[in-house]
Design a protein around this motif. Sequence first.
Motif, PDB file in Angstrom:
ATOM      1  N   THR A   1      -8.520   9.074   8.543  1.00  0.00           N
ATOM      2  CA  THR A   1      -7.575   7.974   8.725  1.00  0.00           C
ATOM      3  C   THR A   1      -8.281   6.647   8.473  1.00  0.00           C
ATOM      4  O   THR A   1      -9.495   6.533   8.655  1.00  0.00           O
ATOM      5  CB  THR A   1      -6.981   7.973  10.141  1.00  0.00           C
TER       6      THR A   1
ATOM      7  N   ALA B   1      -8.695   2.700   9.485  1.00  0.00           N
ATOM      8  CA  ALA B   1      -8.491   1.836  10.647  1.00  0.00           C
ATOM      9  C   ALA B   1      -7.763   0.561  10.250  1.00  0.00           C
ATOM     10  O   ALA B   1      -8.231  -0.171   9.369  1.00  0.00           O
ATOM     11  CB  ALA B   1      -9.842   1.484  11.275  1.00  0.00           C
ATOM     12  N   PRO B   2      -6.634   0.259  10.892  1.00  0.00           N
ATOM     13  CA  PRO B   2      -5.935  -0.992  10.596  1.00  0.00           C
ATOM     14  C   PRO B   2      -6.667  -2.183  11.197  1.00  0.00           C
ATOM     15  O   PRO B   2      -7.453  -2.040  12.143  1.00  0.00           O
ATOM     16  CB  PRO B   2      -4.576  -0.793  11.267  1.00  0.00           C
ATOM     17  N   GLN B   3      -6.392  -3.357  10.677  1.00  0.00           N
ATOM     18  CA  GLN B   3      -6.999  -4.568  11.185  1.00  0.00           C
ATOM     19  C   GLN B   3      -6.214  -5.106  12.376  1.00  0.00           C
ATOM     20  O   GLN B   3      -5.012  -4.893  12.506  1.00  0.00           O
ATOM     21  CB  GLN B   3      -7.061  -5.638  10.090  1.00  0.00           C
ATOM     22  N   GLY B   4      -6.922  -5.799  13.267  1.00  0.00           N
ATOM     23  CA  GLY B   4      -6.290  -6.422  14.413  1.00  0.00           C
ATOM     24  C   GLY B   4      -7.184  -7.530  14.931  1.00  0.00           C
ATOM     25  O   GLY B   4      -8.185  -7.903  14.295  1.00  0.00           O
TER      26      GLY B   4
ATOM     27  N   GLU C   1      -8.942  -9.112  18.747  1.00  0.00           N
ATOM     28  CA  GLU C   1      -9.261  -8.802  20.131  1.00  0.00           C
ATOM     29  C   GLU C   1      -9.730 -10.060  20.835  1.00  0.00           C
ATOM     30  O   GLU C   1     -10.147 -11.030  20.193  1.00  0.00           O
ATOM     31  CB  GLU C   1     -10.352  -7.716  20.181  1.00  0.00           C
TER      32      GLU C   1
ATOM     33  N   ARG D   1     -11.353  -3.703  13.625  1.00  0.00           N
ATOM     34  CA  ARG D   1     -10.691  -2.551  13.021  1.00  0.00           C
ATOM     35  C   ARG D   1     -10.448  -1.544  14.135  1.00  0.00           C
ATOM     36  O   ARG D   1     -11.376  -1.160  14.855  1.00  0.00           O
ATOM     37  CB  ARG D   1     -11.575  -1.917  11.941  1.00  0.00           C
ATOM     38  N   ARG D   2      -9.211  -1.100  14.309  1.00  0.00           N
ATOM     39  CA  ARG D   2      -8.850  -0.148  15.351  1.00  0.00           C
ATOM     40  C   ARG D   2      -9.171   1.267  14.861  1.00  0.00           C
ATOM     41  O   ARG D   2      -8.349   1.940  14.252  1.00  0.00           O
ATOM     42  CB  ARG D   2      -7.369  -0.266  15.687  1.00  0.00           C
TER      43      ARG D   2
ATOM     44  N   ALA E   1      -6.805   4.406  15.631  1.00  0.00           N
ATOM     45  CA  ALA E   1      -5.361   4.287  15.425  1.00  0.00           C
ATOM     46  C   ALA E   1      -4.813   5.503  14.682  1.00  0.00           C
ATOM     47  O   ALA E   1      -5.351   5.921  13.655  1.00  0.00           O
ATOM     48  CB  ALA E   1      -5.040   3.014  14.653  1.00  0.00           C
ATOM     49  N   GLY E   2      -3.744   6.072  15.217  1.00  0.00           N
ATOM     50  CA  GLY E   2      -3.078   7.189  14.563  1.00  0.00           C
ATOM     51  C   GLY E   2      -3.700   8.543  14.803  1.00  0.00           C
ATOM     52  O   GLY E   2      -3.232   9.551  14.256  1.00  0.00           O
TER      53      GLY E   2
ATOM     54  N   HIS F   1     -10.844   4.716  23.021  1.00  0.00           N
ATOM     55  CA  HIS F   1     -10.578   3.570  22.153  1.00  0.00           C
ATOM     56  C   HIS F   1     -11.883   3.173  21.470  1.00  0.00           C
ATOM     57  O   HIS F   1     -12.964   3.297  22.061  1.00  0.00           O
ATOM     58  CB  HIS F   1     -10.053   2.418  23.021  1.00  0.00           C
TER      59      HIS F   1
ATOM     60  N   ASP G   1     -13.238  -0.062  18.663  1.00  0.00           N
ATOM     61  CA  ASP G   1     -13.054  -1.175  17.737  1.00  0.00           C
ATOM     62  C   ASP G   1     -14.338  -1.403  16.956  1.00  0.00           C
ATOM     63  O   ASP G   1     -15.429  -1.445  17.543  1.00  0.00           O
ATOM     64  CB  ASP G   1     -12.731  -2.475  18.484  1.00  0.00           C
TER      65      ASP G   1
END
Length: 329
Positions: A32, A34-37, A39, A46-47, A50-51, A62, A64
């Motif tokens: 997968t 990692a989407p950006q976010g 914090e 990058r998470r 995720a998913g 979790h 990051d």
Amino acid sequence: MPAVTVQSTLELPRVPMPDPETTPQRPVRSVTTAPQGFEGEGFPVRRAFAGVSMRDLDPFIHMDQMGEVEFAPGEAKGTAWHPHRGFETVTYMIDGRMEHQDSHGGGGVITDGGTQWMTAGSGILHIETPPEALVMSGGMFHGVQLWVNLPRANKWNPPRYQSIEGPQATLLSSPDGGALVRVIAGDVAGHQGPGSTFTPVTLIHATLSPGARLVLPWRPDFNALMYGLSGRGAVGPDLRPLDASQLAVFGPGGALTVTAAERPDSRTPEFDVLILGGRPIREPVAHFGPFVMNTKAEVMQAVEDFQNGRLGVAPADRLPHTTPGEELK
């Protein structure tokens, strides 16, 4: 990457090649991206998980990837003072510096291959923020924060803080010297990392030269994950492509395989991966914000305890953060 390196990997102890007849390689179950976010007060992440099913992640909650980002002067950001209960936070700094302070007396600067392993346990307040000098000057910032769940029996343990300096990591190499293996926690072929954990886990940062291959023996009772930090390569016996900011989840077996691309990308000549796994806890998880408990009632109790000051008090000489006046809201 200025995480701990050596002039010659050939001088390090070697990770023996697992016998393919008796130690089957773990297949790759999924990859997968990692989407950006964002914090804390706004630093990019990058998470990594995720998913991905919690069943595949257990005992991890979790992760990051913080950065990799070049901050201009005045841009670097951290977190405000905030609480945790019921798990451990692991902050590994690959590049740049981060200051930590908590309500239990732990604290220090994490930098260039150093790791902060904080057991929140029954409850703690802490802050992670770039030093003032880094905020003023700007500079590179790159790290990882991982949340490791605690079993029900350890969620109420007293808080604890470990500072693991970069040179304390156990350094190994692949048989041909093409890969540098930094063991932060856990055991690899009888070589123990310095991190002390309540939940049995292994945490490794490996750097592979172009075309290099690394095969690691892996406990069959652990899950197995591999995250691309930079560069590109392939994982598993079927050479599944893995790029930076991607997470591979492995199936059952006794060995993990990763191979660096022969022709690396233009930004970095090497393939850096974070390799992690642990013994699944297999207990109910109730996760809300900074609290990871077994039941919703326990989470609600954690929120109430925080609101009533029962998770600790920030010290009088507490570190400031980059948005004054917002702490402990």
